[in-house]
Design a protein around this motif. Structure first.
Motif, PDB file in Angstrom:
ATOM      1  N   ILE A  72      48.474  16.805  40.062  1.00 29.46           N
ATOM      2  CA  ILE A  72      48.415  18.525  40.549  1.00 29.46           C
ATOM      3  C   ILE A  72      46.927  18.537  41.141  1.00 29.46           C
ATOM      4  N   ASP A 119      44.559  23.709  44.728  1.00 30.92           N
ATOM      5  CA  ASP A 119      44.970  24.802  45.220  1.00 30.92           C
ATOM      6  C   ASP A 119      46.718  25.247  44.088  1.00 30.92           C
ATOM      7  N   GLU A 120      47.292  24.446  43.548  1.00 36.14           N
ATOM      8  CA  GLU A 120      48.373  24.624  42.366  1.00 36.14           C
ATOM      9  C   GLU A 120      47.849  25.011  41.486  1.00 36.14           C
ATOM     10  N   ILE A 121      46.875  25.141  40.596  1.00 33.69           N
ATOM     11  CA  ILE A 121      46.492  26.008  39.589  1.00 33.69           C
ATOM     12  C   ILE A 121      45.024  26.626  39.866  1.00 33.69           C
ATOM     13  N   TRP A 144      56.103  20.384  34.980  1.00 30.63           N
ATOM     14  CA  TRP A 144      56.269  20.339  37.227  1.00 30.63           C
ATOM     15  C   TRP A 144      56.635  19.580  37.603  1.00 30.63           C
ATOM     16  N   TYR A 145      57.257  19.192  38.864  1.00 27.10           N
ATOM     17  CA  TYR A 145      58.349  19.045  39.759  1.00 27.10           C
ATOM     18  C   TYR A 145      59.024  18.913  38.701  1.00 27.10           C
ATOM     19  N   GLU A 170      46.236  24.446  32.861  1.00 32.83           N
ATOM     20  CA  GLU A 170      46.543  25.813  33.340  1.00 32.83           C
ATOM     21  C   GLU A 170      46.500  26.548  32.399  1.00 32.83           C
TER      22      GLU A 170
END
Length: 300
Positions: free
Chosen positions: A21, A24-26, A68-69, A118
Motif C-alpha cells: 500500500i 498516497d493511498e492511506i 485492497w485491490y 488504515e
C-alpha cells in the motif's frame, strides 16, 4: 496508564503492509487540534454548557476492513497466539499449518484492528459519518469538531480518535446525544459534571464563566523520569545563558540521553496546554535532544 492500571492489547504489525500500500493511498486520520480543544472549552465555560467526556470502547473494531485491490488483508499468527485463537473459535483448528515446527495460522482481517496502517482513518470515516447521519455538521476548519443546533442552542462534539467531548446548555440534550451514539457503538464510558480528564488535561469548569487546566500528574511524572532530587525553587524556568552552548560540555550517555529526550517531549506536551511559562526553555531544549550534553541536562 496514568492511574496505575495496566492495559494490554494485541496489535497487527502495520509495517508489513507498506510493501503493498503506497503512502498516497492511506491519508492520515485527522484528530481535533489543540486550538479547537481550547476554544470549545472556552465556549462551554462562557455559555455555561453541560459537558460530558465520552470514550468509545474498542473503537477501531467497529469499522470494517475493506478489500485492497479486491483482496483481503491477511493476519499471520504463530505459536501460542494460534492456541488462543482456537480457544476463541475451535473451528479454526482445521486451518492450522506448520512452518517447520511452528504452529501457524492465516486469517482474513474483517475489522480495523489496532496496528494496521488504515485503521485510524477507517474509524474516523465511520464515526464522522455517524455524527453526520445524526444531523451534525463537521466544522470546515477542524474536521474533528461537529455542531448541531438543538432546541435553538448549539451542541458541539469534539473528538480525538475515541475520546469525545459533548456539550450543550441543556443536560438532557447531552444525554440524548450520548444515547444516540451508544445505539451505534454500544455502551460508552461517560463522565459528567464540572471536572474532567481529557487527553491528559485536568479541566475544571468554574463559576465565573471560565475554566482551568492543570497537568500536575504529568509534571510529577516528568520529575520522576528525570530522577534528580528537586530541593529548591527558581524565579524563572530558564537559567541565565539559556541560548549559549558550550561545545566542550560532555555528551550524555545513551541512558541519560533517552531520559532527556523523553522528559523534554513530555514538557513540550505540557507547555502547549497548561504551562506556557516554560515554553521558551522547552523550545530551546527541543533543539538539543539529538546532541544533549551535561550543560543541557542542567538547563533541563
Amino acid at each position: 496508564k496514568r492511574d496505575g492500571l495496566l492495559k494490554g492489547r494485541a496489535c497487527a504489525n502495520g509495517k508489513k503492509q507498506r510493501r503493498f500500500i503506497g503512502k498516497d493511498e492511506i491519508p492520515s486520520s485527522p484528530t481535533v487540534s489543540l486550538e479547537a480543544q481550547l476554544l470549545t472549552w472556552a465556549i462551554d465555560a462562557y455559555e455555561e454548557r453541560d459537558v460530558a467526556v465520552v470514550d468509545v470502547p474498542r473503537a477501531y473494531l467497529h469499522a470494517e476492513m475493506p478489500c485492497w485491490y479486491g483482496k483481503r488483508v491477511l493476519l499471520k499468527l504463530k505459536g501460542e497466539f494460534v492456541d488462543i485463537m482456537c480457544e476463541v473459535n475451535p473451528e479454526y483448528k482445521k486451518h492450522i499449518v506448520y512452518k517447520g515446527k511452528t504452529k501457524t495460522q492465516y486469517l482474513k482481517v474483517l475489522r480495523a484492528i489496532y496496528g494496521c496502517l488504515e485503521s485510524a482513518l477507517l474509524w474516523y470515516n465511520l464515526y464522522s459519518s455517524t455524527l453526520e447521519k445524526l444531523g451534525f455538521k463537521l466544522n470546515p476548519y477542524d474536521r474533528c469538531v461537529a455542531n448541531k443546533m438543538i432546541n435553538g442552542k448549539q451542541c458541539t462534539v469534539a473528538f480525538y480518535v475515541d475520546d469525545n467531548k459533548i456539550s450543550h446548555v441543556d443536560p438532557n440534550v447531552v444525554t440524548e446525544v450520548i444515547n444516540e451514539i451508544s445505539k451505534h457503538f454500544g455502551e460508552l464510558k461517560v463522565t459528567r459534571g464540572k471536572a474532567h480528564d481529557f487527553l491528559g488535561m485536568n479541566i475544571k469548569m468554574l463559576d465565573n464563566k471560565c475554566f482551568s487546566i492543570s497537568m500536575k500528574e504529568q509534571i510529577v511524572q516528568a520529575i520522576k523520569w528525570l530522577g534528580e532530587e528537586i530541593n529548591s525553587s527558581a524565579t524563572s524556568p530558564a537559567i541565565k545563558g539559556l541560548f549559549e552552548v558550550d561545545d566542550t560540555s560532555e555528551q550524555l550517555d545513551n541512558v541519560r540521553s533517552e531520559i532527556f529526550h523523553s522528559v523534554v517531549a513530555k514538557l513540550l506536551y505540557i507547555c502547549k496546554r497548561a504551562r506556557p511559562d516554560i515554553e521558551v526553555p522547552v523550545a530551546f531544549l527541543c533543539t538539543r535532544v539529538s546532541k544533549s550534553t551535561e550543560e543541557d541536562w542542567k538547563k533541563l
